[in-house]
Motif scaffolding. Structure first.
Motif, PDB file in Angstrom:
ATOM      1  N   ALA A   1      44.572  32.026  42.455  1.00 46.90           N
ATOM      2  CA  ALA A   1      43.577  32.913  43.063  1.00 46.90           C
ATOM      3  C   ALA A   1      42.409  33.113  42.108  1.00 46.90           C
ATOM      4  O   ALA A   1      42.604  33.522  40.968  1.00 46.90           O
ATOM      5  CB  ALA A   1      44.221  34.254  43.407  1.00 46.90           C
ATOM      6  N   ASP A   2      41.200  32.836  42.594  1.00 49.15           N
ATOM      7  CA  ASP A   2      40.004  33.014  41.763  1.00 49.15           C
ATOM      8  C   ASP A   2      38.995  33.952  42.417  1.00 49.15           C
ATOM      9  O   ASP A   2      37.852  34.040  41.983  1.00 49.15           O
ATOM     10  CB  ASP A   2      39.344  31.668  41.478  1.00 49.15           C
ATOM     11  CG  ASP A   2      38.796  31.002  42.729  1.00 49.15           C
ATOM     12  OD1 ASP A   2      39.106  31.459  43.844  1.00 49.15           O
ATOM     13  OD2 ASP A   2      38.044  30.021  42.587  1.00 49.15           O
ATOM     14  N   SER A   3      39.445  34.655  43.485  1.00 52.80           N
ATOM     15  CA  SER A   3      38.517  35.532  44.199  1.00 52.80           C
ATOM     16  C   SER A   3      39.286  36.545  45.030  1.00 52.80           C
ATOM     17  O   SER A   3      40.479  36.400  45.266  1.00 52.80           O
ATOM     18  CB  SER A   3      37.617  34.703  45.125  1.00 52.80           C
ATOM     19  OG  SER A   3      38.416  34.006  46.064  1.00 52.80           O
ATOM     20  N   GLY A   4      38.539  37.566  45.462  1.00 46.27           N
ATOM     21  CA  GLY A   4      39.060  38.538  46.408  1.00 46.27           C
ATOM     22  C   GLY A   4      38.259  38.422  47.689  1.00 46.27           C
ATOM     23  O   GLY A   4      37.135  37.902  47.689  1.00 46.27           O
ATOM     24  N   TYR A   5      38.844  38.892  48.793  1.00 46.50           N
ATOM     25  CA  TYR A   5      38.184  38.828  50.092  1.00 46.50           C
ATOM     26  C   TYR A   5      38.156  40.214  50.720  1.00 46.50           C
ATOM     27  O   TYR A   5      39.198  40.848  50.861  1.00 46.50           O
ATOM     28  CB  TYR A   5      38.939  37.893  51.041  1.00 46.50           C
ATOM     29  CG  TYR A   5      38.927  36.445  50.616  1.00 46.50           C
ATOM     30  CD1 TYR A   5      37.911  35.592  51.033  1.00 46.50           C
ATOM     31  CD2 TYR A   5      39.940  35.940  49.807  1.00 46.50           C
ATOM     32  CE1 TYR A   5      37.903  34.263  50.652  1.00 46.50           C
ATOM     33  CE2 TYR A   5      39.936  34.600  49.424  1.00 46.50           C
ATOM     34  CZ  TYR A   5      38.920  33.774  49.841  1.00 46.50           C
ATOM     35  OH  TYR A   5      38.910  32.455  49.467  1.00 46.50           O
ATOM     36  N   VAL A   6      36.963  40.661  51.102  1.00 50.16           N
ATOM     37  CA  VAL A   6      36.816  41.899  51.852  1.00 50.16           C
ATOM     38  C   VAL A   6      36.765  41.519  53.326  1.00 50.16           C
ATOM     39  O   VAL A   6      35.929  40.702  53.727  1.00 50.16           O
ATOM     40  CB  VAL A   6      35.531  42.658  51.457  1.00 50.16           C
ATOM     41  CG1 VAL A   6      35.332  43.876  52.350  1.00 50.16           C
ATOM     42  CG2 VAL A   6      35.567  43.056  49.985  1.00 50.16           C
ATOM     43  N   ILE A   7      37.666  42.093  54.110  1.00 57.51           N
ATOM     44  CA  ILE A   7      37.660  41.803  55.546  1.00 57.51           C
ATOM     45  C   ILE A   7      36.559  42.636  56.191  1.00 57.51           C
ATOM     46  O   ILE A   7      36.573  43.864  56.113  1.00 57.51           O
ATOM     47  CB  ILE A   7      39.019  42.119  56.193  1.00 57.51           C
ATOM     48  CG1 ILE A   7      40.137  41.317  55.520  1.00 57.51           C
ATOM     49  CG2 ILE A   7      38.972  41.837  57.699  1.00 57.51           C
ATOM     50  CD1 ILE A   7      41.529  41.686  55.987  1.00 57.51           C
TER      51      ILE A   7
ATOM     52  N   LEU B   1      40.673  44.895  51.007  1.00 59.26           N
ATOM     53  CA  LEU B   1      40.390  43.902  49.972  1.00 59.26           C
ATOM     54  C   LEU B   1      41.658  43.100  49.739  1.00 59.26           C
ATOM     55  O   LEU B   1      42.676  43.651  49.311  1.00 59.26           O
ATOM     56  CB  LEU B   1      39.943  44.590  48.674  1.00 59.26           C
ATOM     57  CG  LEU B   1      39.778  43.706  47.434  1.00 59.26           C
ATOM     58  CD1 LEU B   1      38.742  42.607  47.672  1.00 59.26           C
ATOM     59  CD2 LEU B   1      39.387  44.564  46.230  1.00 59.26           C
ATOM     60  N   LEU B   2      41.604  41.817  50.040  1.00 60.68           N
ATOM     61  CA  LEU B   2      42.731  40.913  49.793  1.00 60.68           C
ATOM     62  C   LEU B   2      42.513  40.237  48.445  1.00 60.68           C
ATOM     63  O   LEU B   2      41.451  39.690  48.194  1.00 60.68           O
ATOM     64  CB  LEU B   2      42.814  39.844  50.890  1.00 60.68           C
ATOM     65  CG  LEU B   2      42.924  40.326  52.332  1.00 60.68           C
ATOM     66  CD1 LEU B   2      42.884  39.138  53.286  1.00 60.68           C
ATOM     67  CD2 LEU B   2      44.194  41.136  52.520  1.00 60.68           C
ATOM     68  N   GLY B   3      43.519  40.285  47.589  1.00 60.79           N
ATOM     69  CA  GLY B   3      43.400  39.617  46.293  1.00 60.79           C
ATOM     70  C   GLY B   3      42.705  40.445  45.247  1.00 60.79           C
ATOM     71  O   GLY B   3      41.977  39.921  44.409  1.00 60.79           O
ATOM     72  N   GLU B   4      42.941  41.732  45.251  1.00 60.69           N
ATOM     73  CA  GLU B   4      42.288  42.641  44.305  1.00 60.69           C
ATOM     74  C   GLU B   4      42.504  42.218  42.850  1.00 60.69           C
ATOM     75  O   GLU B   4      41.552  42.168  42.069  1.00 60.69           O
ATOM     76  CB  GLU B   4      42.831  44.044  44.550  1.00 60.69           C
ATOM     77  CG  GLU B   4      42.220  45.112  43.691  1.00 60.69           C
ATOM     78  CD  GLU B   4      42.767  46.485  44.043  1.00 60.69           C
ATOM     79  OE1 GLU B   4      41.959  47.310  44.481  1.00 60.69           O
ATOM     80  OE2 GLU B   4      43.979  46.704  43.880  1.00 60.69           O
ATOM     81  N   LEU B   5      43.737  41.910  42.475  1.00 58.47           N
ATOM     82  CA  LEU B   5      44.008  41.525  41.090  1.00 58.47           C
ATOM     83  C   LEU B   5      43.306  40.233  40.691  1.00 58.47           C
ATOM     84  O   LEU B   5      42.974  40.043  39.522  1.00 58.47           O
ATOM     85  CB  LEU B   5      45.512  41.398  40.843  1.00 58.47           C
ATOM     86  CG  LEU B   5      46.258  42.687  40.614  1.00 58.47           C
ATOM     87  CD1 LEU B   5      47.746  42.420  40.414  1.00 58.47           C
ATOM     88  CD2 LEU B   5      45.700  43.453  39.433  1.00 58.47           C
ATOM     89  N   ALA B   6      43.070  39.354  41.656  1.00 62.17           N
ATOM     90  CA  ALA B   6      42.394  38.094  41.373  1.00 62.17           C
ATOM     91  C   ALA B   6      40.966  38.312  40.883  1.00 62.17           C
ATOM     92  O   ALA B   6      40.376  37.427  40.259  1.00 62.17           O
ATOM     93  CB  ALA B   6      42.388  37.203  42.609  1.00 62.17           C
ATOM     94  N   LEU B   7      40.406  39.489  41.137  1.00 61.05           N
ATOM     95  CA  LEU B   7      39.050  39.791  40.664  1.00 61.05           C
ATOM     96  C   LEU B   7      38.999  39.990  39.152  1.00 61.05           C
ATOM     97  O   LEU B   7      37.945  39.823  38.543  1.00 61.05           O
ATOM     98  CB  LEU B   7      38.506  41.043  41.355  1.00 61.05           C
ATOM     99  CG  LEU B   7      38.245  40.913  42.853  1.00 61.05           C
ATOM    100  CD1 LEU B   7      37.831  42.262  43.431  1.00 61.05           C
ATOM    101  CD2 LEU B   7      37.183  39.856  43.134  1.00 61.05           C
ATOM    102  N   ILE B   8      40.134  40.343  38.546  1.00 62.09           N
ATOM    103  CA  ILE B   8      40.104  40.660  37.108  1.00 62.09           C
ATOM    104  C   ILE B   8      41.001  39.784  36.242  1.00 62.09           C
ATOM    105  O   ILE B   8      40.860  39.783  35.027  1.00 62.09           O
ATOM    106  CB  ILE B   8      40.421  42.146  36.855  1.00 62.09           C
ATOM    107  CG1 ILE B   8      41.764  42.532  37.447  1.00 62.09           C
ATOM    108  CG2 ILE B   8      39.305  43.028  37.385  1.00 62.09           C
ATOM    109  CD1 ILE B   8      42.203  43.941  37.109  1.00 62.09           C
TER     110      ILE B   8
END
Length: 155
Positions: free
Chosen positions: A49-55, A79-86
């Motif tokens: 995972a290299d990104s997060g997605y806001v629906i 927000l899907l993939g919150e941890l992937a943001l950091i």
């Protein structure tokens, strides 16, 4: 959609709203909007995972990698993939569109650059992470106490 619409969508996510409107503007300008067809897989469990997605619109079915993980549905403002943001992480679930949907993809590199430029936002995010970690530890302690009590033999 216009940048202001994207900002409003990102603002619906409590974690991101707390970062402040200026920081969100940077995210909205650098992020990518994406249309996802019904039944299309946004990402798969186990993927890097290299990104997060806001629906923004629509909804997604989230299925864990194991049968025990179960299934959830996520809709607008999630927000899907919150941890992937950091940090580097593998996707814990597969996200499949339940209906035609729109998401805003925020890359980790964009998010980290925004935090560099907005130290106040970075501080707010750090405080949120600390509070969540403390809450999780409290909940684990409660579960452990219940398990310890239930395993004590009667006298």
């Amino acid at each position: 959609m216009a940048i202001e619409d994207d900002i409003l969508s990102i603002e619906r996510v409590p974690t991101l709203r707390a970062l402040g409107r200026d920081a969100l503007r940077i995210l909205a300008i650098g992020a990518e909007s994406r249309y996802v067809h019904k039944g299309e897989v946004l990402f798969t469990a186990g993927d890097a995972a290299d990104s997060g997605y806001v629906i923004q619109e629509g909804s997604f079915r989230l299925e864990g990698a194991s049968k025990q993980a179960g299934e959830l549905t996520a809709g607008p403002g999630t927000l899907l993939g919150e941890l992937a943001l950091i940090c580097e992480i593998k996707r814990p679930a597969t996200a499949t569109a339940n209906e035609p949907s729109t998401v805003i993809r925020i890359s980790r590199s964009l998010f980290l650059k925004m935090l560099e430029g907005y130290p106040r936002a970075a501080h707010v995010l750090r405080e949120q992470i600390v509070a969540r970690a403390q809450q999780a530890l409290t909940e684990l302690s409660d579960v452990r106490a219940k398990l310890d009590t239930s395993q004590t033999p009667p006298q």
